[in-house]
Motif scaffolding. Structure first.
Motif, mmCIF file in Angstrom:
data_model
loop_
_atom_site.group_PDB
_atom_site.id
_atom_site.type_symbol
_atom_site.label_atom_id
_atom_site.label_comp_id
_atom_site.label_asym_id
_atom_site.label_seq_id
_atom_site.Cartn_x
_atom_site.Cartn_y
_atom_site.Cartn_z
ATOM 1 N N CYS A 7 -16.340 -43.958 35.491
ATOM 2 C CA CYS A 7 -15.673 -44.960 36.337
ATOM 3 C C CYS A 7 -16.345 -45.090 37.698
ATOM 4 C CB CYS A 7 -14.196 -44.638 36.497
ATOM 5 S SG CYS A 7 -13.835 -43.209 37.559
ATOM 6 N N GLY A 8 -17.033 -44.040 38.155
ATOM 7 C CA GLY A 8 -17.768 -44.088 39.410
ATOM 8 C C GLY A 8 -16.952 -43.797 40.650
ATOM 9 N N LYS A 9 -15.676 -43.478 40.494
ATOM 10 C CA LYS A 9 -14.825 -43.247 41.675
ATOM 11 C C LYS A 9 -15.345 -42.095 42.527
ATOM 12 C CE LYS A 9 -10.638 -45.261 39.813
ATOM 13 N NZ LYS A 9 -9.279 -45.025 39.335
ATOM 14 N N CYS A 10 -15.779 -41.029 41.899
ATOM 15 C CA CYS A 10 -16.278 -39.888 42.666
ATOM 16 C C CYS A 10 -17.566 -40.255 43.408
ATOM 17 C CB CYS A 10 -16.494 -38.678 41.766
ATOM 18 S SG CYS A 10 -17.522 -38.991 40.318
ATOM 19 N N CYS A 11 -18.445 -40.964 42.748
ATOM 20 C CA CYS A 11 -19.729 -41.319 43.355
ATOM 21 C C CYS A 11 -19.575 -42.343 44.474
ATOM 22 C CB CYS A 11 -20.679 -41.855 42.298
ATOM 23 S SG CYS A 11 -21.113 -40.626 41.047
ATOM 24 N N THR A 12 -18.674 -43.286 44.294
ATOM 25 C CA THR A 12 -18.507 -44.288 45.340
ATOM 26 C C THR A 12 -17.747 -43.715 46.528
ATOM 27 O OG1 THR A 12 -16.565 -45.186 44.195
ATOM 28 C CG2 THR A 12 -18.666 -46.278 43.800
ATOM 29 N N LYS A 13 -16.907 -42.712 46.282
ATOM 30 C CA LYS A 13 -16.147 -42.105 47.386
ATOM 31 C C LYS A 13 -16.979 -41.087 48.159
ATOM 32 C CE LYS A 13 -11.826 -39.906 48.605
ATOM 33 N NZ LYS A 13 -10.475 -39.585 48.187
#
Length: 129
Positions: A7-13
């Motif tokens: 989902c990319g949530k960790c990378c975008t955050k």
């Protein structure tokens, strides 16, 4: 607990100014991965090599191609095997995953943090020292 769905949530955050690294990692990039090292400035990540400006997102985070327009966005890391230590160790705590709205968590994981943490520790055993 589900496997990562990219989902990319960790990378975008956490993928920009909040991301930490260490001297050993920087030295390895300098020697073997100049394409990564060029984004390091004063032992900090990620800076535009042309302007020296701090980037707001990891330059190696890529939006994956979709088979159809209605598919959810998925992200990939073009330096996955050489990614910073912070990235390799995430996620570390269930509370962190809840706070970040990590999509790996299932409702039962949110109800029983202790059991979920044990599952997470097993899933992440190869990523942690």
């Amino acid at each position: 607990m589900q496997n990562c769905n990219q989902c990319g949530k960790c990378c975008t955050k956490y993928g920009a100014a909040d991301l930490d690294t260490n001297q050993d990692e920087i030295q390895m990039w300098a020697l073997f991965n100049p394409e990564i090292f060029q984004y390091v400035k004063n032992e900090k990540l990620w800076f535009d090599p042309a302007t020296g400006e701090q980037l707001t997102q990891c330059p190696f985070l890529e939006l994956a191609n979709k088979a159809s327009p209605e598919e959810k966005d998925k992200y990939t890391c073009s330096i996955y095997h050489d990614r910073p230590q912070d990235c390799r160790h995430y996620p570390s705590l269930i509370s962190e995953m809840i706070n970040d709205e990590c999509e790996m968590l299932e409702p039962v994981d949110k109800q029983n943090h202790f059991r979920a943490q044990k599952k997470l520790d097993i899933l992440m055993i190869d990523s942690r020292s």
